[in-house]
Design a protein around this motif. Structure first.
Motif, PDB file in Angstrom:
ATOM      1  N   GLY A 260       0.818  -1.275  -0.037  1.00  0.00           N
ATOM      2  CA  GLY A 260      -0.089  -0.152   0.108  1.00  0.00           C
ATOM      3  C   GLY A 260       0.690   1.316  -0.117  1.00  0.00           C
ATOM      4  N   LEU A 261       2.056   1.252  -0.460  1.00  0.00           N
ATOM      5  CA  LEU A 261       2.893   2.392  -0.498  1.00  0.00           C
ATOM      6  C   LEU A 261       3.300   2.715  -1.999  1.00  0.00           C
ATOM      7  CD1 LEU A 261       4.409   4.334   1.529  1.00  0.00           C
ATOM      8  CD2 LEU A 261       6.535   2.593   1.486  1.00  0.00           C
ATOM      9  N   ASP A 262       3.132   3.974  -2.230  1.00  0.00           N
ATOM     10  CA  ASP A 262       3.310   4.528  -3.563  1.00  0.00           C
ATOM     11  C   ASP A 262       4.437   5.378  -3.540  1.00  0.00           C
ATOM     12  OD1 ASP A 262       3.046   5.080  -6.324  1.00  0.00           O
ATOM     13  OD2 ASP A 262       1.441   6.264  -6.119  1.00  0.00           O
ATOM     14  N   LEU A 263       5.526   4.556  -3.644  1.00  0.00           N
ATOM     15  CA  LEU A 263       6.961   5.633  -3.650  1.00  0.00           C
ATOM     16  C   LEU A 263       7.109   6.506  -4.815  1.00  0.00           C
ATOM     17  CD1 LEU A 263       9.253   2.782  -2.362  1.00  0.00           C
ATOM     18  CD2 LEU A 263       8.234   4.541  -0.970  1.00  0.00           C
ATOM     19  N   PRO A 264       7.582   7.409  -4.695  1.00  0.00           N
ATOM     20  CA  PRO A 264       7.951   8.359  -5.912  1.00  0.00           C
ATOM     21  C   PRO A 264       8.900   7.804  -6.836  1.00  0.00           C
ATOM     22  CG  PRO A 264       8.163   9.690  -3.973  1.00  0.00           C
ATOM     23  CD  PRO A 264       7.915   8.227  -3.415  1.00  0.00           C
ATOM     24  N   TRP A 265       8.802   8.040  -8.166  1.00  0.00           N
ATOM     25  CA  TRP A 265       9.857   7.215  -9.138  1.00  0.00           C
ATOM     26  C   TRP A 265      11.296   7.555  -8.725  1.00  0.00           C
ATOM     27  CZ3 TRP A 265       8.339   3.233 -11.661  1.00  0.00           C
ATOM     28  CH2 TRP A 265       6.931   3.041 -12.054  1.00  0.00           C
TER      29      TRP A 265
ATOM     30  N   LEU B 194      16.023   2.593   3.181  1.00  0.00           N
ATOM     31  CA  LEU B 194      14.343   2.953   2.896  1.00  0.00           C
ATOM     32  C   LEU B 194      14.096   3.921   4.146  1.00  0.00           C
ATOM     33  CD1 LEU B 194      12.977  -0.330   1.785  1.00  0.00           C
ATOM     34  CD2 LEU B 194      12.989   1.870   0.532  1.00  0.00           C
ATOM     35  N   THR B 195      14.491   3.587   5.295  1.00  0.00           N
ATOM     36  CA  THR B 195      14.214   4.103   6.558  1.00  0.00           C
ATOM     37  C   THR B 195      15.045   5.514   6.407  1.00  0.00           C
ATOM     38  OG1 THR B 195      15.959   3.146   7.735  1.00  0.00           O
ATOM     39  CG2 THR B 195      13.976   2.216   7.970  1.00  0.00           C
ATOM     40  N   TYR B 196      16.111   5.744   5.955  1.00  0.00           N
ATOM     41  CA  TYR B 196      16.979   7.033   5.577  1.00  0.00           C
ATOM     42  C   TYR B 196      15.795   7.950   5.024  1.00  0.00           C
ATOM     43  CZ  TYR B 196      20.285  10.646   4.531  1.00  0.00           C
ATOM     44  OH  TYR B 196      20.869  11.989   4.374  1.00  0.00           O
ATOM     45  N   PHE B 197      15.055   7.493   4.051  1.00  0.00           N
ATOM     46  CA  PHE B 197      14.130   8.351   3.198  1.00  0.00           C
ATOM     47  C   PHE B 197      12.939   8.484   3.768  1.00  0.00           C
ATOM     48  CE2 PHE B 197      17.684   7.510   0.177  1.00  0.00           C
ATOM     49  CZ  PHE B 197      17.949   8.777  -0.219  1.00  0.00           C
ATOM     50  N   GLY B 198      12.767   8.287   4.982  1.00  0.00           N
ATOM     51  CA  GLY B 198      11.264   8.241   5.703  1.00  0.00           C
ATOM     52  C   GLY B 198      10.309   7.167   5.613  1.00  0.00           C
ATOM     53  N   ILE B 199      10.716   5.908   5.181  1.00  0.00           N
ATOM     54  CA  ILE B 199       9.825   4.928   5.023  1.00  0.00           C
ATOM     55  C   ILE B 199      10.022   4.212   6.412  1.00  0.00           C
ATOM     56  CG2 ILE B 199       9.246   2.758   4.042  1.00  0.00           C
ATOM     57  CD1 ILE B 199       9.141   5.408   2.268  1.00  0.00           C
ATOM     58  N   PRO B 200       8.781   4.132   7.126  1.00  0.00           N
ATOM     59  CA  PRO B 200       8.802   3.558   8.622  1.00  0.00           C
ATOM     60  C   PRO B 200       9.491   2.211   8.671  1.00  0.00           C
ATOM     61  CG  PRO B 200       6.530   4.561   7.941  1.00  0.00           C
ATOM     62  CD  PRO B 200       7.350   4.640   6.688  1.00  0.00           C
ATOM     63  N   MET B 201       9.981   1.688   9.544  1.00  0.00           N
ATOM     64  CA  MET B 201      10.453   0.539   9.864  1.00  0.00           C
ATOM     65  C   MET B 201       9.560  -0.789   9.382  1.00  0.00           C
ATOM     66  SD  MET B 201      13.017  -1.405  10.245  1.00  0.00           S
ATOM     67  CE  MET B 201      14.535  -0.510  11.006  1.00  0.00           C
ATOM     68  N   ALA B 202       8.164  -0.456  10.008  1.00  0.00           N
ATOM     69  CA  ALA B 202       6.991  -1.453   9.982  1.00  0.00           C
ATOM     70  C   ALA B 202       6.883  -1.663   8.292  1.00  0.00           C
ATOM     71  CB  ALA B 202       5.950  -0.992  10.432  1.00  0.00           C
ATOM     72  N   LEU B 203       7.298  -0.679   7.387  1.00  0.00           N
ATOM     73  CA  LEU B 203       7.032  -1.004   6.172  1.00  0.00           C
ATOM     74  C   LEU B 203       8.450  -1.442   5.343  1.00  0.00           C
ATOM     75  CD1 LEU B 203       4.588   1.880   4.886  1.00  0.00           C
ATOM     76  CD2 LEU B 203       4.231  -0.656   5.106  1.00  0.00           C
ATOM     77  N   ALA B 204       9.570  -0.773   5.716  1.00  0.00           N
ATOM     78  CA  ALA B 204      10.700  -1.044   5.270  1.00  0.00           C
ATOM     79  C   ALA B 204      11.149  -2.395   5.523  1.00  0.00           C
ATOM     80  CB  ALA B 204      11.970  -0.126   6.007  1.00  0.00           C
ATOM     81  N   LEU B 205      11.057  -3.123   6.318  1.00  0.00           N
ATOM     82  CA  LEU B 205      11.216  -4.556   6.655  1.00  0.00           C
ATOM     83  C   LEU B 205      10.627  -5.459   5.744  1.00  0.00           C
ATOM     84  CD1 LEU B 205      12.913  -6.481   8.295  1.00  0.00           C
ATOM     85  CD2 LEU B 205      11.237  -6.483   9.978  1.00  0.00           C
TER      86      LEU B 205
END
Length: 293
Positions: free
Chosen positions: A206-211, A245-256
């Motif tokens: 459910g995460l739409d990351l910028p290209w 991923l976490t450096y660019f603001g993605i929560p750990m709950a989604l990055a993992l």
């Protein structure tokens, strides 16, 4: 050899169970389409040198080499040698020619990798992207004008010895504009599919990351794969991707789970498929013959 793969499978599987089946299927489709495009590019380059091999054999060789890369230390430490031995035995292509074709693949990949780097760099740029474009054009220009030196340097990096006739073959490839253009288009398509796969993996949760960010993560994935010293980069690539991923603001709950799903597609599943190809297509005998040399 299989220990790292087996011990991580349960974690990867749990991530898969929580992902969208639709986007997971699209991620797999993107991955195996890129494998086919790799084989097609290899066939075009071999044909440009004056050799040919069945597309199916080239695809099998690439799949088996992916497994070998995933279970041997250092990136491409075993897989590329297996590719060379595979088509030397199955398609009667001299090992020097096959090695040259693989090196030439890497040379052509500099174009899409440069472009991907520029797209990723634009993520940091809130102003004009012209400096990045000029940097990329300068790099490509230097490679093209110093072609012979770049080829010889590449051969040294890959520790490949070629005869003068084989060297002439790779020099002649530079003037085959149709082959080069087709190979660059295929290489660019492969990298686009790599970015698209990461995009699908984000959407699976459910995460739409910028290209631009996805391109940056793809570059990070490439660098981590090159510097990793563990079989298949296990531990190093996962930790690096999670950190990116976490450096660019993605929560750990989604990055993992995103990292685990990406590795399930590109490492676990590809290793299983490659191992099956190796067992069922005579690859074990080819690998033993290569080791005996």
């Amino acid at each position: 050899m299989f220990e790292s793969l087996l011990t991580s499978t349960s974690e990867y599987t749990s991530a898969v169970l929580n992902a969208s089946l639709r986007y997971l299927s699209l991620a797999f489709l993107a991955y195996y389409t890129s494998v086919f495009l790799y084989a097609l590019r290899w066939k075009l380059i071999l044909r440009g040198i004056g050799r040919d091999a069945p597309l199916m054999e080239l695809t099998k060789a690439i799949m088996a080499s992916i497994f070998m890369n995933n279970v041997t230390p250092l990136s491409r430490s075993g897989g590329e040698f297996l590719r060379i031995a595979w088509i030397s035995k199955r398609a009667d292509v001299p090992s020097g020619i096959s090695a040259v074709s693989i090196v030439y693949e890497r040379i052509l990949e500099t174009v899409p990798v440069f472009l991907l780097f520029l797209v990723g760099a634009s993520y940091f740029s809130s102003t004009e992207s012209l400096p990045f474009i000029l940097l990329g054009m300068t790099g490509v220009f230097i490679i093209w004008t110093k072609w012979d030196s770049f080829v010889r340097m590449s051969l040294r990096v890959f520790r490949t010895n070629v005869t003068e006739d084989e060297m002439k073959g790779i020099r002649d490839l530079r003037r085959m504009h149709d082959v080069n253009l087709a190979a660059i288009v295929l290489s660019s398509s492969v990298w686009l599919l790599d970015v698209l796969r990461l995009k699908f993996i984000g959407l699976a949760f459910g995460l739409d990351l910028p290209w631009a960010l996805v391109a940056l993560v793809s570059i990070a994935n490439l660098i981590l794969g090159l510097v990793a010293v563990t079989p298949g980069g296990v531990g190093i690539i996962e930790g690096g991707l999670i950190g990116t991923l976490t450096y660019f603001g993605i929560p750990m709950a989604l990055a993992l789970p995103m990292t685990l799903l990406e590795r399930f597609v590109s490492y676990v599943a590809s290793s299983i498929v490659g191992f099956i190809v190796l067992l069922t297509s005579g690859g074990v005998e080819i690998w033993r013959a290569l080791k005996s040399r």
